[in-house]
Every structure is written in structure tokens, then in C-alpha cells.
Design a protein around this motif. Structure first.
Motif, PDB file in Angstrom:
ATOM      1  N   ASP A  94      30.909  17.463  35.925  1.00  0.00           N
ATOM      2  CA  ASP A  94      30.299  18.543  36.210  1.00  0.00           C
ATOM      3  C   ASP A  94      31.309  19.891  35.899  1.00  0.00           C
ATOM      4  N   LEU A  95      32.346  19.858  36.464  1.00  0.00           N
ATOM      5  CA  LEU A  95      33.292  21.237  36.227  1.00  0.00           C
ATOM      6  C   LEU A  95      33.864  21.405  34.848  1.00  0.00           C
ATOM      7  N   LEU A  96      34.092  20.241  34.117  1.00  0.00           N
ATOM      8  CA  LEU A  96      34.315  20.216  32.643  1.00  0.00           C
ATOM      9  C   LEU A  96      33.129  20.828  31.963  1.00  0.00           C
ATOM     10  N   PHE A  97      31.886  20.517  32.306  1.00  0.00           N
ATOM     11  CA  PHE A  97      30.645  21.083  31.710  1.00  0.00           C
ATOM     12  C   PHE A  97      30.644  22.670  31.877  1.00  0.00           C
ATOM     13  N   ILE A  98      30.801  22.841  33.356  1.00  0.00           N
ATOM     14  CA  ILE A  98      30.569  24.298  33.810  1.00  0.00           C
ATOM     15  C   ILE A  98      31.649  25.384  32.907  1.00  0.00           C
ATOM     16  N   ALA A  99      33.014  24.516  32.958  1.00  0.00           N
ATOM     17  CA  ALA A  99      34.001  25.415  32.141  1.00  0.00           C
ATOM     18  C   ALA A  99      33.738  25.583  30.586  1.00  0.00           C
ATOM     19  N   TYR A 100      32.986  24.386  30.126  1.00  0.00           N
ATOM     20  CA  TYR A 100      32.659  24.576  28.769  1.00  0.00           C
ATOM     21  C   TYR A 100      31.627  25.812  28.533  1.00  0.00           C
ATOM     22  N   LEU A 101      30.615  25.914  29.451  1.00  0.00           N
ATOM     23  CA  LEU A 101      29.531  26.895  29.353  1.00  0.00           C
ATOM     24  C   LEU A 101      30.107  28.143  29.697  1.00  0.00           C
ATOM     25  N   GLU A 102      31.073  28.069  30.767  1.00  0.00           N
ATOM     26  CA  GLU A 102      31.599  29.444  31.114  1.00  0.00           C
ATOM     27  C   GLU A 102      33.101  29.265  31.147  1.00  0.00           C
ATOM     28  N   PRO A 103      33.656  29.716  30.109  1.00  0.00           N
ATOM     29  CA  PRO A 103      35.194  29.680  29.923  1.00  0.00           C
ATOM     30  C   PRO A 103      36.018  30.405  30.776  1.00  0.00           C
ATOM     31  N   ILE A 104      35.534  31.474  31.458  1.00  0.00           N
ATOM     32  CA  ILE A 104      36.395  32.017  32.537  1.00  0.00           C
ATOM     33  C   ILE A 104      36.561  31.345  33.784  1.00  0.00           C
ATOM     34  N   PHE A 105      35.589  30.331  33.868  1.00  0.00           N
ATOM     35  CA  PHE A 105      35.504  29.400  35.029  1.00  0.00           C
ATOM     36  C   PHE A 105      36.760  28.388  35.152  1.00  0.00           C
ATOM     37  N   SER A 106      37.168  28.085  33.908  1.00  0.00           N
ATOM     38  CA  SER A 106      38.356  27.287  33.555  1.00  0.00           C
ATOM     39  C   SER A 106      39.641  28.040  34.104  1.00  0.00           C
ATOM     40  N   VAL A 107      39.671  29.196  33.870  1.00  0.00           N
ATOM     41  CA  VAL A 107      40.650  30.041  34.044  1.00  0.00           C
ATOM     42  C   VAL A 107      40.553  30.271  35.653  1.00  0.00           C
ATOM     43  N   TYR A 108      39.542  30.274  36.260  1.00  0.00           N
ATOM     44  CA  TYR A 108      39.629  30.369  37.905  1.00  0.00           C
ATOM     45  C   TYR A 108      39.837  29.139  38.500  1.00  0.00           C
TER      46      TYR A 108
END
Length: 153
Positions: A94-108
Motif C-alpha cells: 500500500d505505501l509503496l503504491f501511494i508513493a509511486y502515484l504521489e512521489p512527494i509522499f515518499s519524501v514525507y
């Protein structure tokens, strides 16, 4: 790709991402990746299958390692809903997928992990805001925000 049946009434797990819905199928928790993509405005010009294929390609190493580490058969990591044809991803993605669609989330996420390692604890922005909202009156918060130091709580 295995066919699964998602139950009615999928649930929200993350308040920050109410569009990513989870449900149980055959004893395993999945989220409806197709539905999440459909709810995102920027995904309109790209097919759901292309987005999922891109995710599989870019995160292949992660998917295989999560499968092995969590003892989840690789063929259970990505499935298709038998009723809707939606693509379902196993909850560990789930979190990997969110980060894939919303790269700024991976920074967060990296910032929050760093904060946790340094301070021993980290809270989401939503948790912080809700905690403050529950504890203080609106007027007191406005005074504090505006810098009225003599009247701060």
C-alpha cells in the motif's frame, strides 16, 4: 493472475488517503488499486493497467522481497477482482503504491522515519492537528498563531 472476490463495504485504513480501500479475500487483505487510481484526477489520461504495470516494473525488487520476507506467495501479491476486473494489491504494497502515484509522499515518509529514528516517535500531520484541535479552543490557537505572546495558552 489470481482471481479474488472482494467483499462489499471496503474500509479506509489511512485518513490521509480515504480513496485507498481495503478488504479481505481468501484470508488475505488487499486494496483496490484500480479504484484508487480512478479517484485520482491526474490518472485520467493513463490506463489503470499501464499504471499497475509501471508499478510492477519499477517496484519489482520490492514486491519480490516483500513476498519473501512476509511469506506471501508471489502470485498472491497482485490479483484481479472477479466481479469488477479491478486490480488488487496485497496490503504490504500500500505505501509503496501511494508513493509511486504521489512521489512527494515518499519524501514525507522518509522525513517521518528520520524523525522517528532521531526522536523515538513520529506523528502524522493529521494526528498532530487532530490532537491540537481536541486540546485547545479555536480562539487560543488563533492567538498563538498570530503571535500574541501575552495571551498565549
Amino acid at each position: 493472475m489470481k482471481l479474488k472476490k472482494m467483499p462489499p463495504g471496503l474500509t479506509v485504513r489511512y485518513r490521509e488517503f480515504p480513496g485507498i480501500l481495503f478488504g479481505e479475500s481468501d484470508g488475505r487483505i488487499y486494496f483496490d488499486a484500480t479504484l484508487y487510481i480512478q479517484k485520482k484526477e491526474e490518472a485520467v489520461n493513463v490506463s489503470n493497467v499501464d499504471i499497475i504495470s509501471g508499478f510492477e516494473c519499477h517496484f519489482d525488487w520490492w514486491i519480490k522481497n516483500l513476498s519473501e520476507t512476509c511469506s506471501i506467495p508471489l502470485e498472491d501479491m497482485i490479483a484481479e477482482d472477479a466481479d469488477t476486473g479491478h486490480l488488487l494489491l496485497e496490503e504490504s504494497l500500500d505505501l509503496l503504491f501511494i508513493a509511486y502515484l504521489e512521489p512527494i509522499f515518499s519524501v514525507y515518509m522518509l522525513e517521518r522515519i528520520s524523525e522517528m529514528l532521531i526522536n523515538g516517535v513520529s506523528l502524522s500531520d493529521t494526528a498532530l492537528v487532530m490532537s491540537v484541535k481536541d486540546r485547545f479552543e479555536k480562539g487560543d490557537l488563533i492567538k498563538f498563531y498570530e503571535g500574541d505572546e501575552e495571551k498565549q495558552v
